[in-house]
Design a protein around this motif. Structure first.
Motif, PDB file in Angstrom:
ATOM      1  N   ASP B 201       1.001  -1.529   0.019  1.00 35.88           N
ATOM      2  CA  ASP B 201       0.073   0.191   0.081  1.00 35.88           C
ATOM      3  C   ASP B 201       0.953   1.390  -0.078  1.00 35.88           C
ATOM      4  O   ASP B 201       0.579   2.138  -0.554  1.00 35.88           O
ATOM      5  CB  ASP B 201      -1.053   0.280   1.597  1.00 35.88           C
ATOM      6  N   GLU B 202       1.936   1.201   0.824  1.00 35.75           N
ATOM      7  CA  GLU B 202       2.877   2.187   0.881  1.00 35.75           C
ATOM      8  C   GLU B 202       3.718   2.388  -0.507  1.00 35.75           C
ATOM      9  O   GLU B 202       3.626   3.768  -0.534  1.00 35.75           O
ATOM     10  CB  GLU B 202       4.414   2.149   1.420  1.00 35.75           C
ATOM     11  N   ARG B 204       1.927   1.817  -3.278  1.00 33.53           N
ATOM     12  CA  ARG B 204       1.600   2.220  -3.974  1.00 33.53           C
ATOM     13  C   ARG B 204       1.229   3.696  -4.161  1.00 33.53           C
ATOM     14  O   ARG B 204       1.186   4.533  -4.605  1.00 33.53           O
ATOM     15  CB  ARG B 204       0.471   1.595  -4.857  1.00 33.53           C
ATOM     16  N   ARG B 205       0.999   4.356  -2.686  1.00 32.04           N
ATOM     17  CA  ARG B 205       0.546   5.827  -2.261  1.00 32.04           C
ATOM     18  C   ARG B 205       1.757   6.103  -2.958  1.00 32.04           C
ATOM     19  O   ARG B 205       0.699   8.128  -2.929  1.00 32.04           O
ATOM     20  CB  ARG B 205       0.181   5.748  -0.620  1.00 32.04           C
TER      21      ARG B 205
END
Lengths: 568, 568
Positions: B201-202, B204-205
């Protein structure tokens, strides 16, 4: 199932609340009643100074649980504003007074857990009854201080322990004038004096008027409150906080005939049982076993209180569960610095006559080539024999708490300074170093125990002999920026070219900035047959030491006899 | 004094430099020569990605030592751009080639320390010889990448281990497009898949185009470089980094007839001695002993390399010094998160057939009522019997490294999950909690071993039986915001009022957000005679799990048979 067990708990914060919740998890059928004298249970007392500061804006964030939430979650009967006035151990009843109605009643118990906590010490200072002189222990105290701050500009904090330091910071955070008065020559009396110098600097840098070695002799009330100090000065203020310390709240226990220990806390065994069958006690009111040296101690801390509550509940239900003693692991934020410690201090070991060795290191919290590295000053105390850890203190802007947590865990595991050399810890440039501060402390301490380096202590500077040479092995630039008075310059990287200048009849007391180059120089010279000792922690250590009572005394002694190389 | 000892060291970074400096501290008279194939010694190789990122602006900060500084400080003869081509163990000589002049010569040794390190794996991908396909291991690699970045806009990173993750972040930090391709379904292959979801997630964020389960099949050169991926897609880029992993550089050792271990690293004993007398080996090239399970392992880490160099030097001079094995403690920054680990992983234990238990907790790094608290997801692996620690992984924005360091130290001390319950760690609201994440992990793990709670695993969701009920014990608000498919809502605080709705014939699989309320519900129901199990780590754990290969497989399986309560 212990289906009919009636458990009464006195005190609804930390230890009491933990005991109650644990008891319910162990028995769905027990009747559990919790009496709290104040209007709140399970509030975050460690957060009080931060709400006063405005750092925690919402007051309700401090109310971790309410009587209603404890009823819903754990089926606990919680009665606030209710004081337990007496215990009858023989009848197994407590006398309870509703502080709102004044009515009293008898409540029977099968098991009683006392968690009354500690109360702020209020010394008999004339004038201290003035309503502008306050203490901080609970929500009510906090609310009263906040109300008093509405039109306050000048504050006085008496006592520079955890609460005093946090309150000084809180008041500065609100933009108020702060005078911080401390009887000792150091803040944080639980710490060694040679480790708190950075805190003194940090307080002053942040505008706190720090008065060490000074106490309040009286308060004079008037339009403003005036504190008369032992140094003859006066401080005018709108609000004064007494943060001199706490003492175990043992009135109820004494009335009930429970034994107290030599420290004045309620005596308990390793199961938190008091001297009376059916009565347990936990938290700041009890005397604990010092986990390092095994003696009795009063160490009021939140973590141990919670743990003790859990153990008392376990024991009530016959579960094997023992309290292993308190290490005294603690941390305090002082503006941008943190001071952390675990285990014994040097002054504690000296007082108890326990043999020890000590070393100092000043590594960075992470790789210095990565931005934002901050130095940590770390002091390690250990046994002269096997090298078991006795205690540690650290101060720095980042990473001090991490290293103390690691050392606290190492102590619990019975590890030695030799194990610290081997410790395998997280390393990437933003988080640490390939040789972590823990490894560095281990290397330095192990070098001492293996006899690879001999150390000298700053106290020796006052009595340097003719045959001793104080030698600064740093660079010319560092030397010129400040050195220990009387030191000769001999940069370590030039030492091999200057051996002819050295006198084999002399003893060389070397030092560098933090101790590492001094160690290299020591190894070099000792292998060539010179007598040499290094200053653990180096010039930085000396700087932290020279502001202590010992350092100041040495300076005075030197001034009197005119010795040039006395170093302070 | 070993006055005539000639020590030759091959490789001038981490292990080699440590061995050389330690040797000098042990012997002022030894002749110590260090050969380094590259132009630099003792550079900060862990800092290379951060200089590429621009986070460490000054290149020279990476050059920790120079041949000149090592000569001045330690009287080391350092020869860079010099390759050791052959070792003659019988004659005790090495053949050395000056890479500038091409000349070779024989150099005799009494003790030889090999520290050749590891080399990046370059798989035989067609087209990978293109100069725009690079690896990162040393200063020269870094300089070449920086030069290539001058007119690059699109980058491709192949492999999502430490270097790959750091390079992806570095390129994003420079504002470049980044495609990160990883063959596995997870980044950080050393970690368990159910712990790295937050890293996905990090990444992609932060704008990284993460392609999991995908590899590069070939590169096609042209005006732009095109990578053809195993999923049929193509990635056009100006620069590609191969960060697939490293392997021990053993060419010289093999030529010299040194034994290799089953992992392919140079075999050494606990004193870092190779199979040939007079030859030691240290660092990423050697096979180490796994400190947890005692088997052979390749664990290339900077801290252990430094430590091994020191031990080799100790052994050369007859000092008792042994290497205790490598635990695999490591940390990696991934944008605003840190992933840290120590010891074994679940998949490692499964591969080796070692019995274990596991728990998950998601506590905050410090008191939640104090601003800036961040959750830590922590997984703890431990022995089913005594509860000794086998490994731990943590991910979070703050405090993950601290908890892993504590657990790494606890493992070294032979502590158990029961000791973690008792751990006394730093607490003040800005730094921790009265019940630290370490204590929480200890409580949860000890509850499992004591039999106070039974656990269910997400894998069971695919095969739920008729007599099993999936029960969400959180609040209605939480439940509505997202739950495990098929779960019934029964808030823990209402459970006592709803007991009549429960069926004693059923087994209740309860869960809450992080596991704590699920535990309270489990205790309540089990004491009343219900069959109940809790999901360690709760809904948050399930969220991290459902993105893993196991979670995705369960989802597919459910889709096929149409089970409503399969949960994924």
């Amino acid at each position: 199932m212990n289906s009919s067990k009636r458990i009464v708990i006195v005190g609804g914060v930390a230890g009491g609340a933990s005991a109650a919740a644990r008891a319910r998890r162990l028995s769905e059928s027990a009747e559990i009643t919790l009496f709290e004298r104040g209007p709140y249970v399970s509030f975050a007392n460690c957060g009080l100074p931060y709400h006063i500061a405005g750092v925690i804006p919402e007051r309700k964030k401090l109310l971790v649980q309410t009587p209603e939430s404890l009823m819903a979650r754990f089926n606990l009967e919680v009665q606030v504003n209710t004081e337990v006035e007496a215990v009858d151990p023989a009848a197994r009843t407590v006398t309870v007074r509703n502080l709102k109605t004044g009515q009293t009643r008898q409540v029977p118990y099968d098991a009683l857990v006392l968690s009354p906590g500690a109360e702020p010490v209020r010394p008999p200072i004339p004038g201290a009854a003035d309503p502008r002189v306050r203490t901080l222990r609970n929500m009510g105290d906090m609310d009263a201080i906040l109300a008093a701050l509405a039109d306050a500009r000048r504050t006085l904090v008496v006592g520079a322990g955890y609460i005093g330091l946090e309150m000084a910071e809180a008041f500065r955070h609100r933009g108020l004038d702060v005078v911080l008065v401390e009887r000792l020559e150091q803040v944080m009396s639980v710490a060694d004096p040679d480790m708190v110098g950075p805190l003194h600097d940090e307080l002053r840098r942040n505008g706190v008027d720090l008065r060490l070695g000074c106490s309040v002799e009286s308060f004079e009330a008037g339009a403003e409150l005036r504190a008369l100090l032992s140094d003859g000065s006066q401080v005018a203020c709108d609000l004064a906080i007494l943060a001199i310390g706490v003492r175990p709240e043992t009135a109820l226990a004494r009335k009930a005939g429970l034994e107290l220990g030599p420290t004045g806390g309620i005596r308990v065994d390793e199961h938190m049982r008091t001297s009376e069958p059916g009565i347990w006690a936990v938290g700041d009111a009890v005397e604990v076993r010092d986990a390092v040296l095994d003696g009795p101690a009063l160490i009021p801390l939140a973590g141990p209180a919670n743990r003790q509550g859990r153990i008392a509940a376990d024991d009530i239900f016959g579960r094997p569960s023992t309290y292993k003693g308190t290490q005294g692991t603690a941390v305090c934020k002082v503006f941008d610095l943190a001071f952390a410690m675990t285990g014994q201090t040097e002054k504690g070991l000296q007082r108890l006559g326990v043999p020890f060795r000590k070393i100092y290191v000043h590594p960075a919290d992470h790789a210095t080539y990565y931005p934002g590295a901050h130095p940590i000053s770390l002091k390690l105390l250990f046994e002269p024999g096997e090298g078991h850890l006795l205690g540690a203190q650290a101060v720095g802007a980042a990473g001090a708490d991490k290293r103390i947590d690691v050392l606290a865990t190492a102590m619990r595991g019975g590890l030695t300074v030799f194990d610290l050399e081997d410790a395998e810890l997280c390393y990437a440039p933003p988080f640490g170093s390939a040789k972590d501060p823990i490894n560095m402390a281990g290397f330095v301490a192990a070098n001492v125990l293996r006899g690879d380096v001999a150390l000298w202590e700053p106290e020796e500077l006052a009595t340097l002999r003719e045959d001793q040479v104080l030698m600064d092995v740093r660079t010319l630039t560092e030397h010129r920026a400040g050195t220990i008075p009387g030191a000769e310059l001999a940069p370590v990287d030039e030492l091999r070219d200057r051996l002819d200048d050295l006198d084999p009849a002399k003893e060389y007391l070397v030092f560098c900035q933090v101790g590492l180059r001094g160690y290299v120089a020591s190894r070099l010279l000792s292998q060539l047959g010179f007598r040499v000792r290094n200053l653990s922690g180096g010039y930085k250590r000396w700087q932290m030491w020279k502001g202590t009572a010992a350092g100041l005394a040495a300076e005075r002694a030197c001034g009197e006899d005119g010795t040039s190389a006395c170093g302070a």
